[in-house]
Structure formats: C-alpha cells, structure tokens
Design an enzyme around this catalytic site. Sequence first.
Site, mmCIF file in Angstrom:
data_model
loop_
_atom_site.group_PDB
_atom_site.id
_atom_site.type_symbol
_atom_site.label_atom_id
_atom_site.label_comp_id
_atom_site.label_asym_id
_atom_site.label_seq_id
_atom_site.Cartn_x
_atom_site.Cartn_y
_atom_site.Cartn_z
ATOM 1 N N LYS A 108 -21.749 -186.192 40.831
ATOM 2 C CA LYS A 108 -22.945 -185.390 41.086
ATOM 3 C C LYS A 108 -23.852 -185.381 39.864
ATOM 4 C CE LYS A 108 -21.314 -183.029 45.046
ATOM 5 N NZ LYS A 108 -20.040 -182.441 45.407
ATOM 6 N N LYS B 117 -18.528 -194.992 51.433
ATOM 7 C CA LYS B 117 -17.817 -193.883 52.086
ATOM 8 C C LYS B 117 -18.794 -193.079 52.933
ATOM 9 C CE LYS B 117 -16.995 -189.467 51.080
ATOM 10 N NZ LYS B 117 -16.430 -188.165 50.959
ATOM 11 N N LYS C 74 -22.093 -186.883 54.049
ATOM 12 C CA LYS C 74 -23.354 -186.177 54.305
ATOM 13 C C LYS C 74 -24.354 -186.457 53.198
ATOM 14 C CE LYS C 74 -21.099 -182.181 54.586
ATOM 15 N NZ LYS C 74 -19.784 -182.044 55.155
HETATM 16 P P1 ADP Z 1 -19.028 -185.102 52.806
HETATM 17 O O1 ADP Z 1 -18.646 -186.202 51.857
HETATM 18 O O2 ADP Z 1 -19.702 -185.623 54.023
HETATM 19 O O3 ADP Z 1 -19.810 -183.977 52.136
HETATM 20 P P2 ADP Z 1 -16.866 -183.236 52.727
HETATM 21 O O4 ADP Z 1 -16.782 -183.408 51.243
HETATM 22 O O5 ADP Z 1 -17.391 -181.959 53.269
HETATM 23 O O6 ADP Z 1 -17.682 -184.463 53.317
HETATM 24 O O7 ADP Z 1 -15.430 -183.524 53.316
HETATM 25 C C1 ADP Z 1 -14.686 -182.700 54.188
HETATM 26 C C2 ADP Z 1 -13.348 -183.375 54.447
HETATM 27 O O8 ADP Z 1 -13.545 -184.617 55.116
HETATM 28 C C3 ADP Z 1 -12.560 -183.707 53.172
HETATM 29 O O9 ADP Z 1 -11.173 -183.534 53.405
HETATM 30 C C4 ADP Z 1 -12.875 -185.142 52.936
HETATM 31 O O10 ADP Z 1 -11.856 -185.805 52.202
HETATM 32 C C5 ADP Z 1 -12.980 -185.682 54.359
HETATM 33 N N1 ADP Z 1 -13.902 -186.815 54.401
HETATM 34 C C6 ADP Z 1 -15.239 -186.771 54.238
HETATM 35 N N2 ADP Z 1 -15.786 -188.000 54.345
HETATM 36 C C7 ADP Z 1 -14.744 -188.855 54.574
HETATM 37 C C8 ADP Z 1 -14.647 -190.271 54.771
HETATM 38 N N3 ADP Z 1 -15.717 -191.046 54.782
HETATM 39 N N4 ADP Z 1 -13.422 -190.787 54.972
HETATM 40 C C9 ADP Z 1 -12.306 -190.010 54.985
HETATM 41 N N5 ADP Z 1 -12.333 -188.671 54.797
HETATM 42 C C10 ADP Z 1 -13.527 -188.093 54.594
#
Ligand code: ADP
Length: 321
Positions: free
Chosen positions: A110, A189, A192
Amino acid sequence: MRILSGIQPSGVLHAGNYYGMMKPSIELQEQGEAYYFIADYHSMTSLTDAKLRREYTRRVAIDFLACGLDPQRAVLFKQSDVPEHVELSWMLSSVCPMGLLERCHSYKDKLAKGISPNHGLFAYPVLMAADILIYDAEIVPVGQDQKQHVEVTRDLANKFNDLYGETFVVPEPRIRRDVAKVPGTDGEKMSKSYGNTIDIFGDEKAIRKSIMSIVMDSRTREEPKPDAEQNNAIQLLKLVADETVYRETLEALAAGGLGYGDLKKTLFEHYWQRFAPARKRREELLANPDYVDQVLREGAEKARSIASVVNRRARRVCGLE
Ligand code: ADP
Ligand code: TRP
C-alpha cells in the site's frame, strides 16, 4: 476444532473472495465450530463513507448466507458488535515490535502504491491477531495474501504467552493451494483494489463484460494452444465448470480451432450457471431483511459469549484485573 475467518466490507465480493475464502470457510462449517465475521473495524483503514460501510456490511452478510453459510452451523457476526476485539488489540499492540509490522507485505504494497498510511493501516495485523486469538481459534481459512498476517498472529500469541504465561491458542492458516490466488481479468491477483474483479452477484451484462475483458495473448482461433492451462480464462473455467468441460476445452485449445472469444463465452455460461442457485437464495434473503438482522444479532451474542471469556483471561494475566 475451532475455525475463524473474517472478510472486510470494503467493496463488492468477487470470485477471488469466493474461491479463496468463502467457499473453503463454508465447507469447513461442517467440520468444526466455525466463527465468521464481517470486519467492519478493519474497513475503517481504507473506507471513510459511513453509508457505504453500512451497505457493504449488509451485503457481505447477505452474500455469505446466499453462498451457503449456514447460521445453524456457523456463527456469523459483525466485528464491531464485539468491541472486546479492540481491547485485546491494545494488549497485543503493547507486546508487538514495530519491525514485525513494518515487514508486512500488504502494508508495504500500500505504501508503494502511494497510499498515505494511517495508524490503523499500520496496526491492522494487530487487530487481526486479536480477532483470531479472542476465539481460541485453531484454524484460519484465508487466501495466500493473508498468510503473513496469520504468522504475525502466531508471533504475537507466542510473545504474549512467554511474557504473561499461557493465555492464547496458537492458530494455523488453512490455505487451499488450488485457489490460493485466483487471477483477475488482467492476470494479476483478483482484488477490489486492482479493478480486475468478476463479481459474484453482478448483473448478467456486467459479468459478461468483465469476462469478455479478460486479457489473453494474441493467438488466432486456428493456432494450437498447448500451454492453455496457464491462461487466466481457463484457470477461471477450472473453478466454475466441471472436470469434463474443463478437460474438453483444454484439449480443443491445444488442438487449435477454438478461439479465446469462444473460450470466454463458455466461461461466462458456466460462471452464470455456477452462481444461479446462490442468486436465487440471495433474492429470498433480500426479501427478508428481518431474518438477516436476526442472524447477525444472534451471531453477535454467541461470539461475544466466547470473546468476553478470553478477553478476561488476557486481562487477568497481564494485571488489568
Ligand atoms: P481484496 O483483495 O479484493 O480487497 P480482501 O483482502 O477483502 O480482498 O480478501 C478477503 C478474503 O478473500 C481474504 O481471505 C483473501 O485472502 C481472499 N482473497 C481475495 N482475493 C483473492 C484471490 N484473488 N485469490 C484467492 N483469495 C483471495
Ligand atoms: N485481513 C483480512 C482480509 O483483508 C480480513 C480479516 C480481518 C481476517 N480479521 C481477520 C481474516 C481474522 C481472518 C481472520 O481479507
């Protein structure tokens, strides 16, 4: 076996969230005592719109229930309904070396993106440790990107136990290798924050558009593509379609004669089908807001009955009581 995981209400849920965290969590609800929460305190580190936070929080609850979370088996609650998380977070902060937090990838990523960090963002893994330790959780199902945070949790549990005597259970992350990192439309990956997501409950047109925008190489329909297993669209197809469809598509790509446009159409159809039962349940939940309120209220009560006991245990050993 006690299982715990959380998800931030900081946006609309996508296939990465579903396959990386929600689906494994839903499957684990059959195998132990599961606690899943909506991390609204955590969302404050990045989202400052109160109305949106309320909306996303509700949406996460509805979407999780629609995807199969069963409140008879798993406890679903909102993090801020259990304020003990924050008190424990302070106790853990005071045994947490700065260096441990400075090394966290998600914080460093970040910073690298130019986000000006607030203290909440820096201290995020400490609150996450409190979330986990306050339920004596043994297993934490998450995607690969959260592994380091669970390691910080383990470090803090051990440190606190060494300083004050055995207080916390040291948890383990549960990361499914096949879905550790679901790719987004650009091959990075799915996240959001990268604008490369395919939503779980978007409308048909929007989901079709996201799928059609998946970045592929420039080979024509006729060219054989023996290495197709690696491409984004096929990896997503592997998740949403059954084994036979996946194998046949892979073989057709390898033989030549199947183009990426065709592949994406197949992917869309299976994606749409895959979430059809959940979409139906979601409609029912949207029509029944009292039920969702009740699930969250009862979930908070159950969660709090555990969290308050562990929090008192921690208060006692460090001399607050
Ligand atoms: P984002 O990266 O979209 O902000 P979050 O950090 O809110 O997602 O992730 C919420 C959950 O979903 C976590 O346990 C995270 O490891 C899982 N997660 C998010 N994106 C992925 C991805 N592309 N592949 C596997 N797991 C994911
Ligand atoms: N940090 C997690 C994420 O961004 C959400 C989270 C907060 C969490 N507290 C947790 C996950 C405790 C597992 C356990 O996805």
